[in-house]
Write a protein that holds these residues in place. Structure first.
Motif, PDB file in Angstrom:
ATOM      1  N   ALA A  66      37.310  46.600  39.932  1.00  0.00           N
ATOM      2  CA  ALA A  66      37.554  45.345  40.642  1.00  0.00           C
ATOM      3  C   ALA A  66      38.055  45.666  42.040  1.00  0.00           C
ATOM      4  O   ALA A  66      38.571  46.754  42.308  1.00  0.00           O
ATOM      5  CB  ALA A  66      38.571  44.476  39.901  1.00  0.00           C
ATOM      6  N   GLY A  67      37.892  44.696  42.923  1.00  0.00           N
ATOM      7  CA  GLY A  67      38.331  44.876  44.296  1.00  0.00           C
ATOM      8  C   GLY A  67      39.098  43.664  44.790  1.00  0.00           C
ATOM      9  O   GLY A  67      39.055  42.592  44.181  1.00  0.00           O
ATOM     10  N   LEU A  91      39.690  42.603  32.913  1.00  0.00           N
ATOM     11  CA  LEU A  91      38.964  41.465  32.350  1.00  0.00           C
ATOM     12  C   LEU A  91      37.462  41.508  32.634  1.00  0.00           C
ATOM     13  O   LEU A  91      36.729  40.614  32.231  1.00  0.00           O
ATOM     14  CB  LEU A  91      39.541  40.160  32.919  1.00  0.00           C
ATOM     15  N   PRO A  93      33.562  43.398  32.575  1.00  0.00           N
ATOM     16  CA  PRO A  93      32.802  44.327  31.726  1.00  0.00           C
ATOM     17  C   PRO A  93      32.857  45.752  32.269  1.00  0.00           C
ATOM     18  O   PRO A  93      33.220  45.980  33.427  1.00  0.00           O
ATOM     19  CB  PRO A  93      31.365  43.771  31.796  1.00  0.00           C
ATOM     20  N   SER A 325      29.221  45.918  48.456  1.00  0.00           N
ATOM     21  CA  SER A 325      28.385  46.537  47.427  1.00  0.00           C
ATOM     22  C   SER A 325      27.155  45.698  47.123  1.00  0.00           C
ATOM     23  O   SER A 325      26.083  46.232  46.831  1.00  0.00           O
ATOM     24  CB  SER A 325      29.186  46.736  46.141  1.00  0.00           C
ATOM     25  N   SER A 326      27.288  44.381  47.160  1.00  0.00           N
ATOM     26  CA  SER A 326      26.160  43.529  46.816  1.00  0.00           C
ATOM     27  C   SER A 326      25.043  43.651  47.834  1.00  0.00           C
ATOM     28  O   SER A 326      23.867  43.572  47.491  1.00  0.00           O
ATOM     29  CB  SER A 326      26.594  42.060  46.732  1.00  0.00           C
TER      30      SER A 326
ATOM     31  N   MET B  46      32.220  37.029  42.600  1.00  0.00           N
ATOM     32  CA  MET B  46      31.711  37.988  41.629  1.00  0.00           C
ATOM     33  C   MET B  46      30.190  37.931  41.671  1.00  0.00           C
ATOM     34  O   MET B  46      29.598  36.863  41.847  1.00  0.00           O
ATOM     35  CB  MET B  46      32.212  37.648  40.213  1.00  0.00           C
ATOM     36  N   SER B  47      29.586  39.089  41.519  1.00  0.00           N
ATOM     37  CA  SER B  47      28.123  39.142  41.457  1.00  0.00           C
ATOM     38  C   SER B  47      27.706  40.101  40.363  1.00  0.00           C
ATOM     39  O   SER B  47      28.408  41.078  40.059  1.00  0.00           O
ATOM     40  CB  SER B  47      27.534  39.573  42.805  1.00  0.00           C
ATOM     41  N   ARG B  49      24.154  42.144  38.656  1.00  0.00           N
ATOM     42  CA  ARG B  49      22.780  42.579  38.916  1.00  0.00           C
ATOM     43  C   ARG B  49      22.273  43.339  37.701  1.00  0.00           C
ATOM     44  O   ARG B  49      22.923  44.281  37.222  1.00  0.00           O
ATOM     45  CB  ARG B  49      22.735  43.488  40.144  1.00  0.00           C
ATOM     46  N   GLU B  52      24.728  43.989  34.747  1.00  0.00           N
ATOM     47  CA  GLU B  52      26.052  44.572  34.985  1.00  0.00           C
ATOM     48  C   GLU B  52      26.749  43.825  36.127  1.00  0.00           C
ATOM     49  O   GLU B  52      26.085  43.294  37.017  1.00  0.00           O
ATOM     50  CB  GLU B  52      25.938  46.047  35.370  1.00  0.00           C
ATOM     51  N   ILE B  53      28.080  43.809  36.051  1.00  0.00           N
ATOM     52  CA  ILE B  53      28.835  43.257  37.175  1.00  0.00           C
ATOM     53  C   ILE B  53      28.722  44.225  38.341  1.00  0.00           C
ATOM     54  O   ILE B  53      29.026  45.410  38.217  1.00  0.00           O
ATOM     55  CB  ILE B  53      30.311  43.044  36.785  1.00  0.00           C
ATOM     56  N   GLU B  54      28.264  43.712  39.458  1.00  0.00           N
ATOM     57  CA  GLU B  54      28.078  44.558  40.626  1.00  0.00           C
ATOM     58  C   GLU B  54      29.318  44.600  41.509  1.00  0.00           C
ATOM     59  O   GLU B  54      29.697  45.635  42.051  1.00  0.00           O
ATOM     60  CB  GLU B  54      26.901  44.037  41.439  1.00  0.00           C
ATOM     61  N   GLU B  55      29.968  43.464  41.654  1.00  0.00           N
ATOM     62  CA  GLU B  55      31.129  43.429  42.531  1.00  0.00           C
ATOM     63  C   GLU B  55      32.037  42.271  42.146  1.00  0.00           C
ATOM     64  O   GLU B  55      31.555  41.175  41.839  1.00  0.00           O
ATOM     65  CB  GLU B  55      30.687  43.274  43.985  1.00  0.00           C
ATOM     66  N   LEU B  56      33.320  42.519  42.141  1.00  0.00           N
ATOM     67  CA  LEU B  56      34.322  41.481  41.956  1.00  0.00           C
ATOM     68  C   LEU B  56      35.379  41.670  43.024  1.00  0.00           C
ATOM     69  O   LEU B  56      35.960  42.750  43.148  1.00  0.00           O
ATOM     70  CB  LEU B  56      34.970  41.580  40.570  1.00  0.00           C
ATOM     71  N   LEU B 134      38.388  35.330  34.045  1.00  0.00           N
ATOM     72  CA  LEU B 134      37.391  36.218  34.632  1.00  0.00           C
ATOM     73  C   LEU B 134      36.387  36.698  33.596  1.00  0.00           C
ATOM     74  O   LEU B 134      35.200  36.869  33.891  1.00  0.00           O
ATOM     75  CB  LEU B 134      38.086  37.431  35.266  1.00  0.00           C
ATOM     76  N   SER B 135      36.866  36.931  32.393  1.00  0.00           N
ATOM     77  CA  SER B 135      35.964  37.432  31.354  1.00  0.00           C
ATOM     78  C   SER B 135      34.871  36.400  31.053  1.00  0.00           C
ATOM     79  O   SER B 135      33.710  36.756  30.821  1.00  0.00           O
ATOM     80  CB  SER B 135      36.752  37.763  30.083  1.00  0.00           C
ATOM     81  N   ALA B 138      32.491  36.430  34.039  1.00  0.00           N
ATOM     82  CA  ALA B 138      31.678  37.654  34.028  1.00  0.00           C
ATOM     83  C   ALA B 138      30.592  37.571  32.965  1.00  0.00           C
ATOM     84  O   ALA B 138      29.441  37.971  33.192  1.00  0.00           O
ATOM     85  CB  ALA B 138      32.570  38.865  33.781  1.00  0.00           C
ATOM     86  N   ASP B 154      12.226  42.021  38.244  1.00  0.00           N
ATOM     87  CA  ASP B 154      12.576  43.424  38.496  1.00  0.00           C
ATOM     88  C   ASP B 154      14.027  43.545  38.943  1.00  0.00           C
ATOM     89  O   ASP B 154      14.719  44.498  38.590  1.00  0.00           O
ATOM     90  CB  ASP B 154      11.654  44.008  39.573  1.00  0.00           C
ATOM     91  N   VAL B 155      14.456  42.605  39.749  1.00  0.00           N
ATOM     92  CA  VAL B 155      15.856  42.570  40.177  1.00  0.00           C
ATOM     93  C   VAL B 155      16.394  41.189  39.840  1.00  0.00           C
ATOM     94  O   VAL B 155      15.890  40.184  40.349  1.00  0.00           O
ATOM     95  CB  VAL B 155      16.004  42.850  41.684  1.00  0.00           C
ATOM     96  N   GLU B 157      19.757  38.789  39.838  1.00  0.00           N
ATOM     97  CA  GLU B 157      21.096  38.700  40.446  1.00  0.00           C
ATOM     98  C   GLU B 157      21.703  37.328  40.178  1.00  0.00           C
ATOM     99  O   GLU B 157      20.981  36.320  40.140  1.00  0.00           O
ATOM    100  CB  GLU B 157      20.998  38.921  41.957  1.00  0.00           C
TER     101      GLU B 157
END
Lengths: 460, 487
Positions: A66-67, A91, A93, A325-326, B46-47, B49, B52-56, B134-135, B138, B154-155, B157
């Motif tokens: 997390a960030g 919290l 994954p 990152s996105s 949050m994103s 891809r 998987e979670i790419e960024e929070l 958050l869970s 996510a 293919d991608v 998001e």
């Protein structure tokens, strides 16, 4: 030790205290002081400054990431940042793609620092505006003069600890006559390089030469693009072409090892050299270094942060964008190398400089383009872009500028415009035009290109 | 600390004293007018891809921005410190910066009268978006991308964003206003990669001044499979033909059409030349306000920051002007602008109310609020049924418009042939181009099915600011439009 590096180290220690020694943490501290004096209708109408310290934290705890960030940098603010980021990681994954932290590595190159630029006040910016307005000799003018300096630091729990500082000054302005604008813009590491009178005079000359423009039919034209327009090509190459994440996803045109560009084209990214802006490390603490993306027309690399590099089986090139990152890695200081043997000619009319004049003199029939505006990507994979010309277009016949032309809309693949055989000439002087939206260092010379696809006149 | 705790902390304290100290310091340093905004903002994004979670990111910022008017010059200074001492120093600094503007003075700056306002305002919020675990969020995002991958993307998001902002505003004329904005939104995107190009379909990407109920109401799970399938189908769909035709735009694309070719064009600072060097000017001339045709008689555009839950809504703008609705275009005639107190004074107008900043660190400027269409007399189904030969386009993919807001070219994600009153085969790479007033005057059918779309990334200003704007929009039909422009 800089105040920023001390602050970064304290946050790393705080993470260890609260999440245990196994927690991985990286902390980026950025102090930015930005001041911008803006003018319109030949008077200063907005005059702003701010000075902000921000802390960005990323933690990887028990396989989860997390960030977070804050501008509240007292003890309570930092503790809250660390606590909520650790709690958030718990919290989310699992993050199987976590690439690990940047290892300790020394920086290369010197700070891009100029004390006079960092200390410049509103009076010094206003004097440059005064000079720009006066040089336009009665034409209506608009634009800005900006100074900014950064002092940044990075620390992580793997032992990387680096700090740096940098400064930038920029001026971007137009002069106007009814129906035509002329532009001049320049970015530099030193405010002393910014001469408002030179820029204002050039903008006024372009504006006057743009009056009474005629509309030409759309179609493919040979062009000379001035550095202000070339910067837009480089920006789109950086965002969409050499972005390692998009490359991993097969959404980029870039093919490593392929001769995708004209042999005359070499494109590098190097903030440690004399051009380019920013501190000499990226958002993950990886030292920045010179990277060649295109060498003699052959695509040789794409930009990577640690995550895109891990996916590609490569190493980070030092292009992690903080909190980005996105979007993926970004080479924000792309530089298309000039042809140092290129001739220069006498500057006559609205050309930006002598090297541009020399390119114009070799063109049998085509268009001289000052600037691009509102360019947007229709398809990232082919990098087909639509946009408009702005701030001056002229018809060139038999090497002479013969008349001003009204603006065009274009729809053009950028890599194909610079493809093998498509580049007919490269100027000898690379310029860094000031970027209005962010502090980018896209730098290039004028280019003479065989074809540019204009798909409509600005009037329809 | 839980996510819910974060939301509660925002409103525990007020900061009128700091704002007042900043204003007083600016006056003491020579300003003839000053105002200050203290802001405390928490954001979460949050994103995901491809499963998987790419960024929070959870971010917090707080600071004070002070605007001072000395003579005819504005000065602005901001610091990330909301103590009284820091606010006073910022006020003094703002006045000094304003004084430097006199080196190149512009015309005398006045402010139209504004009775001092005191008040509080909060955006409606049923479910605190920062209170949703958050869970849970996510799991939603990961599940959406998994579904899209299973259906051919293919991608894949997905993302959401949340803003929770508290503001305290004080002016030297006696304004004293506090507001709290809870905004959120999200969406999904499926990309399919072909040999020569990529195709994208998205859904949602909708934002408002509402709680998490906005995201829930989008039904993202119910649309994930569809967008993935459509992105795959687009790779082999025939290209949009080139030529002139009847064009039907879906309501989401209409929101962008309004934003770019009406919203920005009616910004008074652009009309007055204040943005000439960057964002540009406008084809509109304020001397023609009230008697110039902008579009067909079906075209009614309002400026309305009072719409509950729309992204451009507020109780007061960043000059303290109370929110109020007014027309910008009425039955096709241009009748109103987005204005601030200084620009209105220059133009000789008697209303303002559209000045906003994107944070405490940036100067407030003329911005869109909610600029959109009032409902028309038709439905989308009726529009399609009434069209013998045309193209329906939906969801923006690219947008470009000239610096006078006249010549535009927009690309959409997807198109369909419309033949003999029925939706036909899918078309890839649909684009259309035109000139604003010509295009709007060709609008001959307009749906009554209005959605309040939100755009959270409107760029303007130097230094750049990112604005949140709202756009009530409905599907509409235009005649004689050039489509299928390619590179």
């Amino acid at each position: 030790m800089s105040a920023e590096l001390d602050l970064a180290g304290r946050v790393v220690d705080l993470v260890r205290r609260l999440a245990g020694s196994a927690a991985q943490a990286e902390v980026l501290v950025d102090h930015t002081a930005l001041a911008l004096t803006r003018f319109a209708n030949s008077g200063i109408h907005q005059n702003v400054a701010d000075a902000t310290t921000g802390v960005r934290l990323r933690v990887h705890v028990d396989g989860r990431t997390a960030g977070g960030s804050t501008t509240v940098v007292d003890e309570a603010g930092l503790t809250a940042l660390v606590e909520r980021t650790i709690a958030a990681a718990a919290l989310t994954p699992a993050d199987p793609g976590w690439p690990g932290l940047a290892p300790p590595a020394a920086l290369s190159g010197d700070d891009a620092w100029d004390e006079a630029t960092a200390q410049a006040g509103p009076d010094e910016r206003a004097l440059r505006v005064r000079a720009f307005v006066d040089a336009a000799a009665g034409l209506e003018t608009a634009g800005y003069c900006r100074t900014v300096h950064w002092s940044g630091a990075f620390a992580n729990s793997a032992g990387q600890a680096v700090a740096g500082r940098a400064a930038e000054a920029a001026m971007d302005g137009i002069a106007r006559v009814p129906g035509a604008d002329g532009v001049a813009r320049l970015g530099s590491r030193r405010l002393a390089d910014i001469d408002g009178a030179v820029l204002g005079g050039r903008a006024a000359l372009k504006a006057r030469a743009g009056a009474d423009a005629v509309e030409l039919p759309p179609g493919r034209y040979e062009v000379v693009l001035e550095p202000t327009a070339v910067a837009d090509l480089l920006a789109n190459f950086a965002f969409y072409g050499f972005n390692g994440k998009l490359h991993n996803e097969r959404q980029s045109f870039a093919e490593i090892g392929a001769a995708q560009f004209d042999p005359a084209v070499t494109i590098v990214d190097d903030v440690t050299a004399t051009a380019g802006f920013g501190v000499p490390f990226d958002g993950e603490g990886t030292p920045k270094r010179a990277v060649t993306f295109v060498g003699d027309g052959i695509t040789t690399a794409v930009a990577h942060d640690r995550r895109s590099a891990a996916e590609a089986g490569a190493a980070s090139t030092g292009h992690a964008w903080p909190g980005g990152s996105s979007f993926g890695p970004l080479a924000a200081n792309l530089r298309l190398l000039p042809d140092e043997s290129a001739p220069s000619a006498a500057v006559a009319g609205p050309v930006a400089d002598g090297h541009t004049a020399a390119l114009v003199s070799t063109m049998e029939r085509g268009l001289l383009v000052s600037d691009f505006w509102y360019t947007r990507v229709l398809d990232p994979k082919t990098l087909v872009v639509t946009g408009l010309t702005r701030n001056g277009v002229w018809l060139v016949e038999d090497g002479e500028i013969t008349r001003p032309v009204r603006n065009f809309r274009f729809t053009q693949s950028y890599p194909l415009a610079l493809g093998p055989g498509a580049v007919l000439g490269i100027g000898g002087n690379a310029i860094t035009p000031a970027d209005s939206w962010d502090i980018f260092g896209f730098t290039g010379p004028s280019l003479r290109l065989a074809s540019w696809n204009f798909t409509g006149g600005a009037s329809g | 600390m839980t996510s819910g705790d974060r939301a509660v902390k925002v409103i525990r304290v007020t900061h009128f004293d700091a704002a007042a100290a900043a204003v007083q310091a600016a006056l003491d340093a020579g300003a003839r007018y000053a105002d200050a905004r203290v802001m405390h903002r928490r954001t979460e994004s949050m994103s995901a891809r491809n499963g998987e979670i790419e960024e929070l990111n959870q971010d917090e910022d707080a600071g004070v921005g002070v605007r001072a008017l000395v003579g005819s010059g504005w000065g602005f200074y901001a610091v990330p410190d909301i103590s009284d001492a820091a606010a006073r120093a910022a006020g003094t600094r703002a006045a000094k910066i304003a004084a430097a503007s006199a080196t190149v003075p512009g015309p005398a700056t006045g402010l139209i009268p504004l009775p001092p306002a005191s008040g509080s305002w909060s955006s409606p919020c049923e479910v605190d978006p920062l209170g949703v675990p958050l869970s849970e969020k996510a799991a939603l995002l990961v599940g959406l991308t998994t579904t899209m991958r299973e259906h051919g993307a293919d991608v894949a998001e997905s993302h959401y964003r949340v803003w929770d902002t508290a503001k305290w505003f004080v002016s030297s004329e006696g304004h004293r206003v506090d507001q709290r904005f809870r905004e959120c939104g999200g969406g999904i995107t499926a990309t399919s990669i072909g040999e020569g190009e990529s195709q994208r379909r998205s859904y949602g990407n909708q934002y408002g001044t509402r709680g998490w109920e906005l995201v829930t109401g989008l039904d993202l799970p119910g649309n994930a499979a569809r967008v993935a399938t459509e992105s795959r189908e687009l790779l082999t769909a025939p290209p949009c033909p080139a030529g002139e035709t009847t064009l039907i735009l879906g309501s989401e694309q209409m929101a962008l059409q309004i934003h770019e070719s009406v919203g920005h064009a009616i910004e008074l600072d652009r009309i007055l030349g204040w943005e000439a060097a960057y964002a540009g000017t406008s084809w509109l001339d304020v001397r023609k306000l009230g008697n110039m045709r902008y579009g067909s008689p079906l075209m009614n555009i309002t400026i309305d920051p009072t719409i509950p839950g729309a992204l451009g809504s507020f109780g007061f703008d960043d000059e303290g002007t109370p929110a109020a609705m007014r027309y910008a275009v009425r039955e096709g005639v241009w009748v109103g602008v987005l204005a601030g107190r200084d620009s209105a004074s220059v133009a000789g107008l008697d209303y303002a109310g559209s000045v906003r900043s994107d944070g405490w660190a940036r100067l407030p400027m003329v911005r869109m609020t909610n600029v959109g269409l009032t409902p028309g007399p038709h439905t989308l189904d009726e529009i399609i049924a009434a069209t013998d030969d045309g193209i329906l386009m939906e969801t923006n993919r690219s947008w470009s418009i000239d610096d006078r807001r006249l010549n535009f070219q927009f690309g959409c994600e997807i198109g369909w042939e419309v033949k003999n009153g029925k939706r036909g085969r899918m078309l890839r790479n649909p684009t259309y181009t035109g000139i604003g007033p010509t295009f709007w005057q060709s609008m001959d059918m307009l749906s009554s099915e209005v959605t309040d779309w939100g755009i959270p990334n409107c760029g303007k200003g130097q230094p750049g600011q990112t604005g949140h704007t709202g756009h009530p929009a409905a599907a509409a039909r235009f005649t004689g439009v050039r489509v299928g422009v390619t590179g």
